[in-house]
Design an enzyme around this catalytic site. Structure first.
Site, PDB file in Angstrom:
ATOM      1  N   CYS A  26       0.774  -1.247  -0.016  1.00  0.00           N
ATOM      2  CA  CYS A  26       0.088   0.017   0.067  1.00  0.00           C
ATOM      3  C   CYS A  26       0.878   1.354  -0.106  1.00  0.00           C
ATOM      4  O   CYS A  26       2.181   1.348   0.081  1.00  0.00           O
ATOM      5  CB  CYS A  26      -0.865   0.080   1.326  1.00  0.00           C
ATOM      6  SG  CYS A  26      -1.833  -1.344   1.413  1.00  0.00           S
TER       7      CYS A  26
ATOM      8  N   GLY B 221      -1.593   1.368  -4.773  1.00  0.00           N
ATOM      9  CA  GLY B 221      -2.462   0.675  -4.465  1.00  0.00           C
ATOM     10  C   GLY B 221      -3.669   1.047  -5.101  1.00  0.00           C
ATOM     11  O   GLY B 221      -4.001   2.496  -5.087  1.00  0.00           O
TER      12      GLY B 221
ATOM     13  N   ASN C 232       1.437  -0.018   5.459  1.00  0.00           N
ATOM     14  CA  ASN C 232       2.054  -0.784   4.650  1.00  0.00           C
ATOM     15  C   ASN C 232       2.713  -1.834   4.849  1.00  0.00           C
ATOM     16  O   ASN C 232       4.028  -1.315   5.553  1.00  0.00           O
ATOM     17  CB  ASN C 232       2.725   0.574   3.736  1.00  0.00           C
ATOM     18  CG  ASN C 232       3.561   0.054   2.584  1.00  0.00           C
ATOM     19  OD1 ASN C 232       4.520   0.460   2.093  1.00  0.00           O
ATOM     20  ND2 ASN C 232       3.215  -0.989   1.944  1.00  0.00           N
ATOM     21  N   GLY C 233       2.653  -3.051   4.165  1.00  0.00           N
ATOM     22  CA  GLY C 233       3.796  -4.013   4.663  1.00  0.00           C
ATOM     23  C   GLY C 233       2.994  -5.352   4.604  1.00  0.00           C
ATOM     24  O   GLY C 233       1.727  -5.485   4.443  1.00  0.00           O
TER      25      GLY C 233
ATOM     26  N   TYR D 289      10.347  -2.707  -9.269  1.00  0.00           N
ATOM     27  CA  TYR D 289       9.263  -2.376  -9.850  1.00  0.00           C
ATOM     28  C   TYR D 289       8.181  -1.507  -8.966  1.00  0.00           C
ATOM     29  O   TYR D 289       7.533  -0.740  -9.805  1.00  0.00           O
ATOM     30  CB  TYR D 289       8.299  -3.819  -9.852  1.00  0.00           C
ATOM     31  CG  TYR D 289       7.093  -3.619 -10.220  1.00  0.00           C
ATOM     32  CD1 TYR D 289       6.775  -3.689 -11.619  1.00  0.00           C
ATOM     33  CD2 TYR D 289       6.034  -3.795  -9.384  1.00  0.00           C
ATOM     34  CE1 TYR D 289       5.271  -3.425 -12.126  1.00  0.00           C
ATOM     35  CE2 TYR D 289       4.521  -3.632  -9.801  1.00  0.00           C
ATOM     36  CZ  TYR D 289       4.270  -3.513 -11.006  1.00  0.00           C
ATOM     37  OH  TYR D 289       2.935  -3.493 -11.314  1.00  0.00           O
TER      38      TYR D 289
HETATM   39  P1  AMP Z   1       4.004 -12.017 -15.362  1.00  0.00           P
HETATM   40  O1  AMP Z   1       5.311 -12.585 -15.595  1.00  0.00           O
HETATM   41  O2  AMP Z   1       2.983 -12.143 -16.342  1.00  0.00           O
HETATM   42  O3  AMP Z   1       3.322 -12.461 -14.077  1.00  0.00           O
HETATM   43  O4  AMP Z   1       4.116 -10.509 -14.972  1.00  0.00           O
HETATM   44  C1  AMP Z   1       5.203  -9.675 -15.125  1.00  0.00           C
HETATM   45  C2  AMP Z   1       4.999  -8.130 -15.071  1.00  0.00           C
HETATM   46  O5  AMP Z   1       4.185  -7.653 -14.017  1.00  0.00           O
HETATM   47  C3  AMP Z   1       6.458  -7.599 -14.922  1.00  0.00           C
HETATM   48  O6  AMP Z   1       6.663  -7.169 -16.176  1.00  0.00           O
HETATM   49  C4  AMP Z   1       5.972  -6.203 -13.968  1.00  0.00           C
HETATM   50  O7  AMP Z   1       6.044  -5.166 -14.596  1.00  0.00           O
HETATM   51  C5  AMP Z   1       4.817  -6.746 -13.235  1.00  0.00           C
HETATM   52  N1  AMP Z   1       4.912  -6.875 -12.003  1.00  0.00           N
HETATM   53  C6  AMP Z   1       5.759  -7.473 -11.151  1.00  0.00           C
HETATM   54  N2  AMP Z   1       5.763  -7.553  -9.789  1.00  0.00           N
HETATM   55  C7  AMP Z   1       4.481  -7.221  -9.864  1.00  0.00           C
HETATM   56  C8  AMP Z   1       3.618  -6.858  -8.582  1.00  0.00           C
HETATM   57  N3  AMP Z   1       3.865  -7.384  -7.329  1.00  0.00           N
HETATM   58  N4  AMP Z   1       2.349  -6.627  -8.577  1.00  0.00           N
HETATM   59  C9  AMP Z   1       1.950  -6.336  -9.827  1.00  0.00           C
HETATM   60  N5  AMP Z   1       2.652  -6.350 -11.142  1.00  0.00           N
HETATM   61  C10 AMP Z   1       3.869  -6.861 -10.953  1.00  0.00           C
END
Ligand code: AMP
Length: 466
Positions: free
Chosen positions: A9, A35, A109-110, A249
């Site tokens: 969050c 979020g 957050n956490g 990310y």
């Molecule tokens: P996938 O390999 O299809 O599961 O999705 C990978 C992509 O999701 C990556 O290119 C990131 O940009 C994005 N991503 C990575 N970690 C997260 C996360 N915790 N929550 C949402 N998107 C993420």
């Protein structure tokens, strides 16, 4: 129900400003990427607490009328991360509760790794929970804690919990900003017109014109009240475990986190290092927007392969998008991204992305660049090491089995996503770049979990994430 224990969050707090709730609204807006499921603000006028919260994006959750219902000079706000299964209003924070010493609001957050045990033991003692959020566990813990004054209760409560927590607590006359002893999630202190501001990321300071002062220290309980700032130590922080995925990310590139380190600069450096580690002949470097952009610029600078935007992102795709049924369904990633054929056609293209989690996105992107864009070759380069471990501390990663790199070799992943080549940044390379890398949690890349799981919880976690 696994998602109920994830609490990723954005949090934002203000002490000592006549427009505390309005500033909090703006701060949450800048932290929207942390979020999108729900947003809430709780304010205090020194005597009473006022709460407004709603599902959805900040801009949808609040309007002028709602903001006017949040008077006072102190305020905290929260953006809840979008995870499946628990998108109910009662899970939207802040969580407010009355107890023997007054009223209390918490924004967190956490992710607590012993929340389930604490909840069970509190329920045994008669506590009744309304939500499945960790914050409510904390509220009950503080309410049920022993101690002569409020601060003793807070310290007692915080000593019971284990895991990642960057936390804001609002009371009638004060604001508490707390970070777990490992400092897993970021939390910074700023100042604006003499008012104190606390935010998950510094990009929120920029929007409201606040100046960054310092981070809330790992293990610090900062009390902001009528006498100014007072700091208590929750416990000594022997070992820090800043989350490396915030750089990869989660955080915005215009934020400086973990002691003022620029997220943008880190991402660019990851790209440069990736170019040093894995170069092949190519005509063009393109990012997967937005998270791949700084790394792709770094990669291009180091490799001298020209950079361009070969994939265009539609920024208006929100959670409200409804996929039409029947034969035009399943846009998948196409609704978000579209290739620029004029740029890509006949080219050997290096595609830079931040991470591969399940592998489904990468597969679609490779197909899009090849078929839609007409690229001759697609070389996918990931500016983080293979994601092999689920996160127990607040990043929403799936179970171990669903993490493609935990069950497949790089060559197998390459085949699955149909790229001509696939390379990841090495863990050594990543660590070389991050200042003070020994202070970071890299469990998602090396299964080295810095915060151990207490008691039975280990078995439960292993079961859930096996
Ligand atoms: P996938 O390999 O299809 O599961 O999705 C990978 C992509 O999701 C990556 O290119 C990131 O940009 C994005 N991503 C990575 N970690 C997260 C996360 N915790 N929550 C949402 N998107 C993420």
């Amino acid at each position: 129900m696994i998602h109920d224990i994830h609490e990723e969050c954005g949090i934002f707090g203000v002490y000592g400003h006549p427009e505390a709730a309005n500033l909090t609204y703006l701060g949450l807006y800048a932290l929207q990427h942390r979020g999108q499921e729900g947003a809430g603000i709780c304010s205090s006028d020194g005597r009473h607490l006022f709460l407004e919260k709603s599902r959805g994006l900040v801009a949808d959750a609040f309007n002028e009328k709602r903001l006017r219902r949040l008077p006072g000079h102190i305020s905290i706000g929260h953006n809840r991360y979008s995870t499946a299964g628990s998108s109910v209003l009662r899970n939207v924070q802040p969580i407010v509760a009355k107890f023997a010493l007054g009223t209390l609001a918490v924004a967190h957050n956490g992710n607590l790794i012993n929340a389930l045990e604490i909840r069970a033991s509190l329920e045994n003692e008669g506590a009744i929970f309304q939500s499945s959020s960790d914050s409510e566990v904390m509220v009950h813990l503080i309410a049920h804690s022993k101690g002569d004054d409020f601060y003793e209760r807070v310290l007692y409560a915080l000593k019971q919990i284990s895991g990642a927590f960057s936390l804001l607590i609002l009371r009638e006359k004060e604001l508490l900003a707390i970070r777990d002893p490992y400092g897993v999630r970021p939390l910074s202190l700023g100042i604006k017109d003499g008012a104190y501001i606390v935010a998950s990321e510094t990009c929120a300071f920029d929007l409201i014109g606040a100046m960054y002062v310092r981070d809330i220290e790992p293990g610090e309980v900062l009390i902001i009240g009528e006498e100014g700032l007072r700091s208590m130590k929750l416990m000594n922080s022997y070992k820090k475990a800043f989350c490396v995925f915030e750089f990869i990310y989660f955080s915005r590139p215009d934020s400086n986190i973990f002691g003022g380190v620029s997220v943008n600069e880190m991402r660019k450096e990851f790209g440069r290092q990736l170019a040093r580690e894995s170069m092949n002949n190519a005509d063009l470097v393109i990012p997967v927007p937005d998270s791949g952009v700084p790394a792709a610029i770094g990669f291009s600078e180091e490799s001298k392969v020209p950079f361009d935007f070969g994939l265009i992102r539609n920024h208006y795709v929100g959670r409200t998008f409804i996929e039409p049924k029947h034969h035009i369904r399943h846009f998948g990633v196409k609704i978000k991204l579209n290739p620029v054929r004029k740029l890509l056609e006949g080219k050997r293209v290096i595609v830079i992305d931040d991470s591969i989690v399940r592998g489904t996105t990468s597969k679609k992107i490779v197909k899009m660049v090849k078929e839609g864009g007409g690229a001759k070759e697609v070389h996918l380069k990931i500016c983080s090491p293979p994601t092999i471990g689920p996160c127990f501390y607040g990043i929403d990663t799936p179970t171990r089995q669903e993490l493609i790199a935990s069950t497949h070799l790089v060559e197998e992943i390459r085949k699955y996503i149909t790229a001509d080549s696939l390379s990841y940044l090495s863990l050594e390379g990543l660590k070389r770049i991050i200042p003070g890398a020994h202070n970071y949690c890299t469990a998602c890349f090396d299964n080295n979990y810095p915060i151990s799981f207490p008691g039975e919880h280990l078995e439960q976690m292993q079961f859930l994430f096996r």
